[in-house]
Design an enzyme around this catalytic site. Structure first.
Site, PDB file in Angstrom:
ATOM      1  CG  HIS A  27      -1.958  -0.971   0.958  1.00 43.45           C
ATOM      2  ND1 HIS A  27      -2.070  -2.061   1.772  1.00 43.45           N
ATOM      3  CD2 HIS A  27      -3.195  -1.033   0.294  1.00 43.45           C
ATOM      4  CE1 HIS A  27      -3.274  -2.788   1.280  1.00 43.45           C
ATOM      5  NE2 HIS A  27      -3.874  -2.090   0.448  1.00 43.45           N
ATOM      6  CD  GLU A  69     -11.580  -7.522  -5.534  1.00 41.46           C
ATOM      7  OE1 GLU A  69     -10.920  -6.615  -4.984  1.00 41.46           O
ATOM      8  OE2 GLU A  69     -12.890  -7.769  -5.547  1.00 41.46           O
ATOM      9  CG  ASP A  83      -7.738  -7.581  -3.043  1.00 39.20           C
ATOM     10  OD1 ASP A  83      -6.715  -7.528  -2.214  1.00 39.20           O
ATOM     11  OD2 ASP A  83      -8.662  -6.874  -2.832  1.00 39.20           O
ATOM     12  CB  CYS A 140      -9.340  -1.149 -11.642  1.00 36.94           C
ATOM     13  SG  CYS A 140     -10.155  -2.293 -10.664  1.00 36.94           S
TER      14      CYS A 140
END
Lengths: 225, 874
Positions: free
Chosen positions: B495, B737, B761, B808
């Site tokens: 992240h 995902e 993910d 995405c």
């Protein structure tokens, strides 16, 4: 009568000492934690509770044998219940005082002072400690000397005991700057300086409660009782 | 026959030693034990009356030998003599012999019928065997280590001495000092070391800090003096260590070629904090995390100083216990780190952690801390901080810069303990002054031109160097002060790296531990595309970096100029390039960056910023603002994806063991339909006026889509019943995902209008590597061929069913990955807005036929790294 140490007075003293140890249990442990292994309070409390249980118990040996027998019982109880170094040291103290007191049920101030000196000698012999080693000897020795000096100067029992307690307090406080040379605290070397010795502190409680209780028959004098 | 008595603090210990002795003493041996106290709870301690009783039990006219452990055992045994009848006392001997060895030796002698004096002598001599075992090699070791004849005064002093000329290259730095302390730890001896050459000491050999403060360097002569029962053994152990060059590799030639020979750490597998810092010109390779080129001084990200709120201990015992617990916990952490590194690095590099562990046990730290808490009543954190600070200050007075730097190790470990104690987060968002430029004259703004050679001007801002950065930490970086970020660990999809990209801060991650050895102020050149960090770049490298940055700036300017034009491949295929946004506030920036729409409106922020469940009207207003900001461009609204690492306090969700695999996304929406229904109604109301699509996250099964579709139908019906306008048709899609969806795309086709692959993910689940876990994050690389195969599968099956597929995830905005994705059949990309101009340029540079060939090779590659190599070769 106020000049005589009686067997009942000694028993009262021991109860008062036990109570003082219980009340200061955390404090003693705290002191010990700083320079030792943090068990002096709990060890002494365990020992003195056992002592009270014995002297007030059904098999109490106080009926016969005088002060000597009573203190021998105390000493033997402490050596088998305290566990740490305080066990054999306080045990020796009471055994030696008891031995010097003999079978009498009443002692004069001079006799009591001599008995106390014998107890202190016993502690010194057992622990091989001298003054300023930062041990209970730093409290007990000046107290015993003060008691003897007061006795020699003709002071009354209560006054002599007060002087002994004062000397004990002074000796206890004098351990603060000392570097420990005996026992667990000696491992700390210079870092032991700045802490009051726990053994010296419990010894002061011993002398302080003596001043409060041993001049027997006068419970009104006992502060906070 | 002589009887034996064992006096111990513990009854178990006494009985075990007795058992051992009985085995060698023969059947008629008499052994008495006095261990522990006869009190409730079996306290440890010694009891003189028990000792006396034990002596009586084994008593005979031949006498009794008493062995004891330590402390009160000695006093109790001594007192026990007083409790015996006088005539028996004469026939009892107390001995200082070591308990176990002495008991065994005495048992043998007593069993043979030896007299008391002989039995006692055997017990006292019981260490001879052990001593000679260790003494033999000591002679060799000592000669190898060039022992000198003891000097006169030394010979007169009690105890034994050993003089050694320290031969290893760096002297007794942290690691050898740690080995030394560990080597002597087990011996009953007092050991003092003097640095004769430097005139420092003597200090105790038992303290790492103390030994290190001797500042022993190569060629220094040290004097080791030991006394006590195991003095000789302790010296022998030190001699052996010296003979083994203190654990350091031996140099073959004459030393002098400085750091170069030992330091070339350049990968994750190498370089612990003890490794000398990377040499000038070294290129450290990591993973590209955020594009851009930066030159600036390294600034190790200082932890936020831990705030010590309590200066006094309310309960000293409790504080002391808390400190000890913190030490234990940090010890566990350090051991874990050591084990992790040991698997990847050379053996010696893991031993730095052993040194860290020794800090945690060092009396030089623990003593003052203990005094502070128990003696002076300071709080645990206050006392510990003071102890660490004092010890670190002592390190810092040393001459040797290398040893001086070890204060940082100490402070780092100390800090870990403080954070444990105060439960402070490891958050390390730097404050302004801490990151102020080193050189006042180096220019005011970031981005100053790099045209001059070495030593000249560079970016006014610094390059932050850290083990790893959390998103919060990245977010806290001030772009005016920080021109780039380099992390020793982590992966490009962590992240923190994602955030760096969206903030436009160049970043390289996974550089390896060597990075952490850099001194503050070391000039670095960082290339966020190549994934490299050049240490103290030579003039030519600086020039290259400057050129590349200029070229990049030109490219950026050009991309920005073209941003609002459609992205069409060389062979004329239009690619929809959209933005990922977190709320209506982000929409203007997305439009300015050239977004063809919003491919992913994350609705979590709206819910996370509120302290209550946002009402349908509140939601409707937010979604409407986003749609209006897009001026007719399409908006894909993803329903709430909380759970996992994003929690909403007012939902009162159970804390889950494994939230990534738990109740999140559509799973939560179906479990709490009131959440989803409100959101769907709000979305439908906006969709009546704007091109809005609805997308469900974290779908795993067709049933989930069916149930969600039912909720959507209900929402529509309820709006219609209330007379509120709704669109005739709203496109509905799902996130891909969960690998199961990618493998079952055909089954979903009848139920959805479009798919959007969340590659972050998806990679996490395909590679079973949690993105937020720095240890494994790098595994979750979306360019891994396994992930690419699922993308290809999804794109193919969806196209067959006539459904569109977008990507995405983060790779959608990676210019390196874009040709691969286009080659796999993806025609829609959605990414952080800042990446759009460059991504459009990447699309324009792509020839679809060539991209398909590239994708074919990527699918056949064996690793993400191989894919990156293929893609980078274009």
């Amino acid at each position: 009568m106020s000049g005589i140490v009686t067997q009942e007075g000694v028993a009262a003293w021991l109860r008062a000492f036990a109570e003082a140890v219980a009340k200061n249990r955390e404090y003693l442990t705290e002191l010990d934690a700083a320079i030792g292994d943090a068990d002096h309070g709990s060890n002494m409390d365990r020992g003195m509770q056992a002592v009270v249980g014995r002297i007030d118990g059904p098999s109490a040996g106080t009926a016969g044998g005088g002060v000597g027998a009573l203190l021998k019982l105390v000493g033997m109880t402490l050596v088998s219940t305290v566990g740490g170094a305080a066990g054999p040291l306080y045990g020796t103290f009471f055994l030696q005082v008891g031995k010097a007191a003999g079978e009498a049920t009443e002692l004069t101030l001079a006799q009591w002072a001599a008995a106390l000196e014998a107890g202190v000698k016993g502690v010194q012999m057992r622990g091989k400690a001298v003054l300023e080693d930062k041990t209970m000897v730093d409290t007990l020795m000046p107290a015993a000397q003060a008691l003897s000096a007061a006795a020699a100067s003709g002071a009354g029992l209560a006054e002599a005991l007060r002087q002994a307690a004062a000397a004990a307090e002074q000796g206890m406080k004098a351990t603060i700057p000392l570097i420990a040379r005996k026992g667990r605290a000696s491992y700390l070397g210079e870092r032991s300086a700045g802490h009051q010795d726990p053994g010296a502190t419990s010894s002061w409680l011993l002398l302080q409660t003596a001043a409060e209780t041993l001049a027997a028959g006068a419970p009104a004098e006992v502060p906070g009782a | 026959m002589v009887g034996l008595v064992l006096v111990c603090h513990s009854a178990k210990l006494a009985e075990s030693v007795a058992e051992l002795a009985a085995q060698v003493g023969g059947g008629s041996l008499r052994i008495g034990v006095a261990g522990g106290l006869d009190q409730p709870g079996d306290p440890l301690g010694t009891d003189a009356s028990r000792v006396a009783r034990a002596i009586e039990e084994v008593w005979s006219e031949d006498g009794v030998l008493v062995l004891m452990d330590l402390g009160s055992a000695v006093l109790s045994a001594d007192l026990a003599l007083d409790l015996l009848p006088g005539e028996r006392r004469e026939r009892v001997l107390l001995t200082e012999a070591p308990l176990v060895e002495g008991a065994v030796a005495a048992a043998v002698a007593a069993g043979l019928g030896d007299p008391l004096q002989k039995v006692a002598a055997e017990a006292r001599g019981a260490l001879t065997a052990k001593a000679s075992h260790f003494a033999a090699p000591a002679t060799d070791a000592a000669s190898a280590a060039e022992p000198l004849a003891p000097a006169g005064p030394a010979a007169e002093a009690p105890g034994h001495t050993l003089q050694i000329v320290v031969q290893n290259r760096l002297g007794l730095h942290l690691r050898p000092a740690a080995l030394l302390v560990r080597a002597v730890a087990g011996f009953a001896a007092t050991i003092a070391i003097t640095n004769v050459s430097a005139g420092r000491g003597p200090v105790s050999a038992r303290s790492l800090n103390a030994v290190a403060t001797l500042g022993v360097r190569h060629g220094d002569q040290i004097l080791v003096r030991a006394s006590g029962p195991q003095a000789e053994e302790a010296l022998a152990a030190i001699g052996r260590l010296a003979a083994e060059n203190w654990g350091d590799p031996r140099e073959s030639g004459p030393q002098g070629d400085e750091g170069a020979s030992v330091s070339a750490p350049s990968s994750l597998a190498e370089g612990a904090a003890l490794t000398p810092p990377p040499a000038s010109g070294t290129v450290l390779r990591g993973l590209p995390a955020s594009p851009g080129i930066a030159v600036g001084p390294a600034r190790r990200l200082a932890a936020d100083p831990v705030e010590i709120r309590e200066s006094r201990a309310e309960d000293r015992e409790a504080d002391w216990a808390a400190l000890q617990a913190a030490l234990v916990a940090v010890g566990v952490d350090v051991r874990r780190a050591r084990d992790s590194v040991a698997g990847r690095a050379r053996g010696s590099d893991a031993t730095i952690f052993d040194a860290h562990l020794l800090f945690l046990e060092d009396e030089e730290l623990l003593g003052p801390a203990r005094d502070g808490v128990l003696g002076e009543g300071k709080s645990a954190s206050c006392a510990w901080a003071a102890a660490v600070s004092a010890a670190a200050a002592a390190w810092e007075t040393l001459d040797d810069p290398y040893l001086r730097a070890r204060a940082a190790d100490l402070r780092s470990v100390g800090d870990q303990v403080l954070r444990r104690l105060t439960a402070a987060p490891s958050g390390r968002v730097p404050d302004g002054p801490a990151l102020a430029p080193d050189r006042p004259g180096s220019g005011a703004a970031a981005g100053g031109a790099i045209s001059a050679p070495v030593g000249a001007d560079h970016d006014a801002a610094v390059i932050v160097v850290a083990p790893d950065l959390t998103p919060a930490e990245i977010a806290g970086l001030d772009p005016a002060r920080v021109c780039a970020v380099a992390c020793a660990f982590g992966g490009p999809t962590a992240h923190g790296a994602i955030l760096a990209r969206s903030l436009g801060i160049p970043a390289v991650v996974g550089v390896g531990r060597a990075l952490l050895g850099l001194a503050d102020g070391t000039l670095l050149a960082l290339d966020g595309e190549a994934g490299t960090v050049t240490v103290d770049p030579p003039a030519v490298a600086l020039k290259a970096a400057g050129d590349r940055r200029e070229r990049r700036a030109r490219e950026e300017a050009e991309a920005q100029a073209q941003a609002h034009r459609p992205a069409v491949t060389r062979d004329g295929v239009l690619v929809h390039v959209a933005a990922n946004v977190a709320g209506p506030e982000d929409v203007p920036a997305a439009v300015a960056a050239g977004a063809d729409g919003v491919g992913l409106l994350r609705t979590e922020l709206l819910f996370m910023e509120a302290d209550h469940l946002p009402s349908e009207d509140e939601q409707e207003q937010a979604y409407r603002r986003a749609a209006e900001g897009l001026g007719g461009r399409p908006l894909t609204l993803r329903t709430l994806d909380v759970g996992a690492d994003k929690q909403l306090p007012y939902l009162h969700l159970e804390r889950e063991q494994n939230p990534s695999l738990g109740l999140r996304g559509i799973r939560l929406g179906l479990r709490r339909p009131e959440l989803l229904s409100g959101q769907l109604r709000a979305a439908l109301r906006v969709a009546a006026d704007h091109p809005v699509r609805i997308m469900f996250p974290m779908v795993a099964t067709v049933d989930e889509v069916r149930l969600a579709g039912d909720l959507l139908d209900e929402a529509r019906a309820s709006l219609v019943a209330a007379g509120i306008a709704v669109p005739e048709h709203v496109e509905v899609g799902i996130m891909v995902e969960v690998p199961a969806v990618a493998l079952m795309v055909e089954a979903f086709v009848p139920h959805v209008d479009f798919f959007s692959i969340g590659t972050n993910d998806l990679a996490q689940y395909v590679l079973a590597a949690e993105r937020g876990n720095a240890e494994v994050a790098a595994l979750a690389d979306a360019l891994h061929p396994a992930v690419l195969r699922l993308i290809e599968r999804t794109a193919g099956a969806a196209a067959e069913g006539g459904r569109g597929v977008a990507v995405c995830g983060e790779i959608a905005g990676d210019p390196l990955a874009i040709p691969v994705l286009l080659g796999l059949g993806i025609a829609e990309l959605s990414m952080a807005a800042v990446r759009i101009p460059a991504a459009k340029q990447a699309v324009r540079a792509t020839d679809l036929a060539a991209a398909r060939r590239l994708a074919g090779k990527a699918l056949a590659a064996e690793s993400a790294a191989a894919v990156r190599r293929l893609a980078g070769r274009r």
